[in-house]
Write a protein that holds these residues in place. Sequence first.
Motif, short mmCIF file in Angstrom:
data_model
loop_
_atom_site.label_atom_id
_atom_site.label_comp_id
_atom_site.label_asym_id
_atom_site.label_seq_id
_atom_site.Cartn_x
_atom_site.Cartn_y
_atom_site.Cartn_z
N ASP A 78 1.03 -1.53 -0.10
CA ASP A 78 0.10 -0.38 0.17
C ASP A 78 0.92 0.98 -0.50
OD1 ASP A 78 -2.49 -1.48 -0.03
OD2 ASP A 78 -2.79 -0.73 1.75
N MET A 79 2.27 1.05 0.44
CA MET A 79 2.78 2.19 0.42
C MET A 79 3.53 2.97 -1.21
SD MET A 79 4.04 1.72 4.28
CE MET A 79 4.40 3.11 4.37
N SER A 80 4.08 4.18 -1.16
CA SER A 80 4.82 3.89 -2.41
C SER A 80 5.27 5.20 -2.37
CB SER A 80 3.33 3.68 -3.51
OG SER A 80 4.42 4.71 -4.67
N PRO A 81 6.41 5.90 -2.62
CA PRO A 81 6.77 7.67 -2.67
C PRO A 81 6.30 8.08 -4.01
CG PRO A 81 8.48 6.06 -3.27
CD PRO A 81 7.49 5.00 -3.62
N TYR A 85 -0.31 9.59 1.16
CA TYR A 85 -0.35 8.43 2.17
C TYR A 85 -0.77 8.70 3.55
CZ TYR A 85 0.21 4.59 5.27
OH TYR A 85 1.07 3.30 6.37
N SER A 86 -1.93 8.93 4.28
CA SER A 86 -1.97 9.46 5.27
C SER A 86 -2.16 9.07 5.98
CB SER A 86 -3.23 9.64 4.97
OG SER A 86 -4.45 8.09 5.22
N LEU A 87 -2.29 10.01 7.02
CA LEU A 87 -1.68 9.70 8.91
C LEU A 87 -2.62 8.70 9.14
CD1 LEU A 87 0.54 10.27 10.47
CD2 LEU A 87 -1.05 12.20 11.32
N SER A 95 -1.38 -0.15 13.00
CA SER A 95 -2.00 -1.56 14.72
C SER A 95 -2.98 -2.23 14.22
CB SER A 95 -3.54 -0.51 14.98
OG SER A 95 -4.22 -0.21 13.33
N ALA A 96 -2.02 -2.76 12.42
CA ALA A 96 -2.26 -4.39 11.85
C ALA A 96 -1.28 -4.81 12.47
CB ALA A 96 -2.87 -3.75 10.39
N LYS A 156 -9.31 -1.34 5.80
CA LYS A 156 -10.11 0.43 6.23
C LYS A 156 -9.40 1.40 5.57
CE LYS A 156 -13.58 -2.21 8.12
NZ LYS A 156 -14.44 -2.46 7.58
N THR A 157 -8.36 1.49 5.16
CA THR A 157 -6.71 2.50 4.70
C THR A 157 -7.63 3.84 3.80
OG1 THR A 157 -6.07 1.15 3.16
CG2 THR A 157 -4.97 0.72 5.43
N SER A 158 -6.93 4.34 3.58
CA SER A 158 -7.72 5.54 3.35
C SER A 158 -6.24 6.80 2.79
CB SER A 158 -8.86 6.57 3.45
OG SER A 158 -9.33 7.87 3.28
#
Length: 162
Positions: A78-81, A85-87, A95-96, A156-158
């Motif tokens: 889910d991470m990309s430069p 990427y929201s807090l 938490s996951a 649940k990520t946004s």
Amino acid sequence: MSSNLCPIYSSFFGFAGVCASMVFSCLGAGYGTALAGRGIAAVGAFRPEIVMKSLIPVVMSGIIGVYGLVMSVLIAGDMSPDNDYSLFSGFIHLSAGLAVGLTGVAAGYAIGVVGDRGVQSFMRQDRIFVSMVLILIFAEVLGLYGLIVGLILQTKTSNVCY
């Protein structure tokens, strides 16, 4: 681009989730493997014919590490430069990762203790085998619960930053 919802440091929390998931779940898996392996080594000296059956706790401990790997790969995916990427996503990923990692520690510890004592009891009495496997399954499920919670959190990520 940095905003209140997507500060530049938010990816730190996501990477911390990746790290927590891998480190803690592998810590639990390693501890469980070491403890169960000690019991298997003791049993092998007296009854080498039951060593293969006694490897079940070691295999189950290894699965705990796989749970951490799965969660870490999903978070890292889910991470990309190139993307925001929201807090919120960072905290969700942290938490996951902690959910999977810390339940992995608990499951690994339980599998190790049950595996060590269970294998030694199995050496003395063959009828204990089914009970030992049943207890090991309940110990393994602790790690699976953490993986399920982590997977639910992952959905649940946004990354909305406006």
